[in-house]
Scaffold this motif. Structure first.
Motif, mmCIF file in Angstrom:
data_model
loop_
_atom_site.group_PDB
_atom_site.id
_atom_site.type_symbol
_atom_site.label_atom_id
_atom_site.label_comp_id
_atom_site.label_asym_id
_atom_site.label_seq_id
_atom_site.Cartn_x
_atom_site.Cartn_y
_atom_site.Cartn_z
ATOM 1 N N UNK A 166 13.649 -8.967 0.894
ATOM 2 C CA UNK A 166 13.811 -7.909 -0.115
ATOM 3 C C UNK A 166 14.163 -8.459 -1.496
ATOM 4 N N UNK A 167 14.673 -9.707 -1.516
ATOM 5 C CA UNK A 167 15.255 -10.232 -2.763
ATOM 6 C C UNK A 167 14.782 -11.638 -3.109
ATOM 7 N N UNK A 168 14.164 -12.357 -2.168
ATOM 8 C CA UNK A 168 13.949 -13.794 -2.373
ATOM 9 C C UNK A 168 12.555 -14.141 -2.892
ATOM 10 N N UNK A 169 11.862 -13.164 -3.414
ATOM 11 C CA UNK A 169 10.573 -13.382 -4.060
ATOM 12 C C UNK A 169 10.752 -12.956 -5.522
ATOM 13 N N UNK A 170 10.224 -13.735 -6.481
ATOM 14 C CA UNK A 170 10.500 -13.413 -7.888
ATOM 15 C C UNK A 170 9.906 -12.077 -8.356
ATOM 16 N N UNK A 171 8.721 -11.747 -7.821
ATOM 17 C CA UNK A 171 8.098 -10.486 -8.233
ATOM 18 C C UNK A 171 7.321 -9.874 -7.079
ATOM 19 N N UNK A 172 7.494 -8.562 -6.928
ATOM 20 C CA UNK A 172 6.823 -7.813 -5.863
ATOM 21 C C UNK A 172 5.904 -6.769 -6.496
ATOM 22 N N UNK A 173 4.887 -6.384 -5.734
ATOM 23 C CA UNK A 173 4.064 -5.261 -6.156
ATOM 24 C C UNK A 173 4.172 -4.119 -5.157
ATOM 25 N N UNK A 174 4.341 -2.934 -5.697
ATOM 26 C CA UNK A 174 4.471 -1.729 -4.863
ATOM 27 C C UNK A 174 3.151 -0.972 -4.921
ATOM 28 N N UNK A 175 2.604 -0.676 -3.741
ATOM 29 C CA UNK A 175 1.365 0.097 -3.667
ATOM 30 C C UNK A 175 1.637 1.404 -2.939
ATOM 31 N N UNK A 176 1.219 2.517 -3.551
ATOM 32 C CA UNK A 176 1.321 3.804 -2.853
ATOM 33 C C UNK A 176 -0.080 4.337 -2.639
ATOM 34 N N UNK A 177 -0.389 4.711 -1.398
ATOM 35 C CA UNK A 177 -1.744 5.173 -1.034
ATOM 36 C C UNK A 177 -2.823 4.246 -1.576
ATOM 37 N N UNK A 178 -2.566 2.924 -1.537
ATOM 38 C CA UNK A 178 -3.581 1.957 -1.942
ATOM 39 C C UNK A 178 -3.654 1.706 -3.442
ATOM 40 N N UNK A 204 -6.807 0.891 3.707
ATOM 41 C CA UNK A 204 -6.304 1.918 4.620
ATOM 42 C C UNK A 204 -5.485 2.945 3.829
ATOM 43 N N UNK A 205 -5.174 2.618 2.563
ATOM 44 C CA UNK A 205 -4.345 3.476 1.703
ATOM 45 C C UNK A 205 -3.054 3.902 2.385
ATOM 46 N N UNK A 206 -2.245 2.922 2.811
ATOM 47 C CA UNK A 206 -0.988 3.304 3.470
ATOM 48 C C UNK A 206 -0.063 4.009 2.478
ATOM 49 N N UNK A 207 0.722 4.929 2.995
ATOM 50 C CA UNK A 207 1.726 5.658 2.188
ATOM 51 C C UNK A 207 2.449 4.676 1.265
ATOM 52 N N UNK A 208 2.930 3.570 1.846
ATOM 53 C CA UNK A 208 3.666 2.573 1.064
ATOM 54 C C UNK A 208 3.329 1.185 1.586
ATOM 55 N N UNK A 209 2.977 0.295 0.681
ATOM 56 C CA UNK A 209 2.770 -1.105 1.044
ATOM 57 C C UNK A 209 3.393 -1.952 -0.053
#
Lengths: 263, 263
Positions: free
Chosen positions: A82-94, A237-242
């Motif tokens: 949750x914290x040990x990667x410098x940058x994350x990307x949030x995808x909602x429905x793809x 697959x357009x998951x709710x949250x990825x």
């Protein structure tokens, strides 16, 4: 500035966790394997795990977290995805909606993290064998291409393999195959050598992701399955949250590159 | 009697399906990989898949069926795991309750089948390399032992590795390691060479499963992870319903042994 190259994975992860490091991780903790991250909720996790198991060249799993646990116990027991990667990307429905420096607020107790081997490990092996890497020489991102090589379907997940390309001198192609075959858990042997048209790539100068690199006379384009594949497939697959890592901002594991060699 | 050794996997499976063959499958469709089977219901399938992914030496997956589908599409598209094994064992809450010749009446639409690589493939490779297999010479089952080598836990599933043992002449040990290393999807390299005490085995003449074999002077006991491990581990969870093949009665796949070699 401390030398990130020689710092231990756990020290680097702590610096990232404190947000003292917010940049691509290439070259950090040299000699240790870095990983791609895909986080999905439990309802899709079985199918995605099966997809990875069926497509080990593009989706070589280094670790899968227990549902709800952010700790990758096998590859980094002191780590936290949750914290040990410098940058994350949030995808909602793809759709990509946000880039963030930690995902503590997004974490839910049915989430499963998939840490997938990355090409840095086999590139190090090529370099040690005297085979240079063009995109490192040209200081850019590796060129990546969509192909017509189908992945093996699993439940909701299906799609085509994305490959990365490295030009290799003709007289080093066999050695490049041998060297990377040793590392199946980080994409392993190439999926194709030579003619790009045969795998559905029409123009090497127009990569779908990353940057084009020069190909010299007497060099052959060699193609490896790429960790972008599982992200691309999951997105469809357009998951709710990825949630994924941001390109180049990887999770640094405690695994020694060389120990991933099978022989 | 037709020669089962030279019949194709699909023909043999059809004979088994018609119950014309109800006996151990060793030696049938020579050159094709045979597989162990574990069937669980979907609620346990994610954890079991994760267990196999984390313990690839004892649980090398050849195929996992989609929930509810009895067709192993990757390794035998014309096959059916409900009918194409000569004998099955039914376990309820971890207790063996019945041995049956098909499981059509037991099949439910949330069942997942796990086909796990079996040692026949690497034994063929050893034989082709001039390394004889004692339990084949002595016409008995391979000796198997519980060890103190822990499996990596996944959800509900945990336990110790079960190994099979083959005595190998001292001067062939290195070759035996090399030959079997090529086949990671059918247990691969040995997990231990030499002193049985080091892995918690007190007496080689008293195997936990299978039959004891003789060990000659200048031979070393060599231990490989065994496909009994996942069954033993699954049994401890006492699932409502678990179905496996009956020992020696394997699922014959369309995979050519040699194509499982990684190099």
């Amino acid at each position: 500035m401390p030398s990130y190259a020689t710092m231990s994975p756990s020290d680097i992860r702590m610096e990232i966790r404190k947000k003292h490091i917010v940049k691509p991780t290439s070259g950090m903790s040299r000699g240790y394997a870095q990983a791609n991250l895909v986080i999905l909720k439990k309802d899709l996790a079985f199918d995605f795990l099966l997809f990875c198991q069926r497509n080990p060249k593009s989706c070589p799993l280094l670790d899968v977290t227990e549902p709800g646990s952010p700790i990758p116990r096998l590859v980094a027991p002191t780590g936290d995805i949750r914290t040990d990667i410098p940058k994350y990307r949030i995808y909602k429905k793809g759709k990509w909606v946000e880039e963030v420096e930690d995902i503590v607020d997004y974490w839910e107790d049915d989430m499963v993290g998939f840490l997938i081997g990355c090409s840095f490990t086999f590139e190090n092996a090529l370099l040690k064998n005297g085979i240079s890497i063009r995109h490192i020489e040209e200081d850019c991102n590796v060129p990546m291409y969509k192909t017509n090589i189908p992945c093996t379907k699993a439940g909701y997940f299906e799609g085509f393999t994305v490959v990365s390309m490295r030009p290799i001198p003709e007289n080093e192609v066999v050695r490049a195959v041998q060297v990377t075959s040793r590392f199946p858990s980080v994409h392993g042997a190439p999926v194709h050598v030579g003619n790009p048209q045969s795998i559905g790539i029409s123009d090497l100068s127009q990569p779908d992701f990353g940057d084009a690199v020069s190909i010299k006379e007497n060099e052959v384009p060699v193609f490896w399955a790429c960790g972008v594949t599982p992200q691309a497939v999951a997105m469809q697959v357009k998951p709710e949250l990825m949630i994924t890592h941001s390109p180049g901002h990887m999770f640094i594991t405690d695994l020694i590159d060389e120990k991933l060699g099978v022989f």
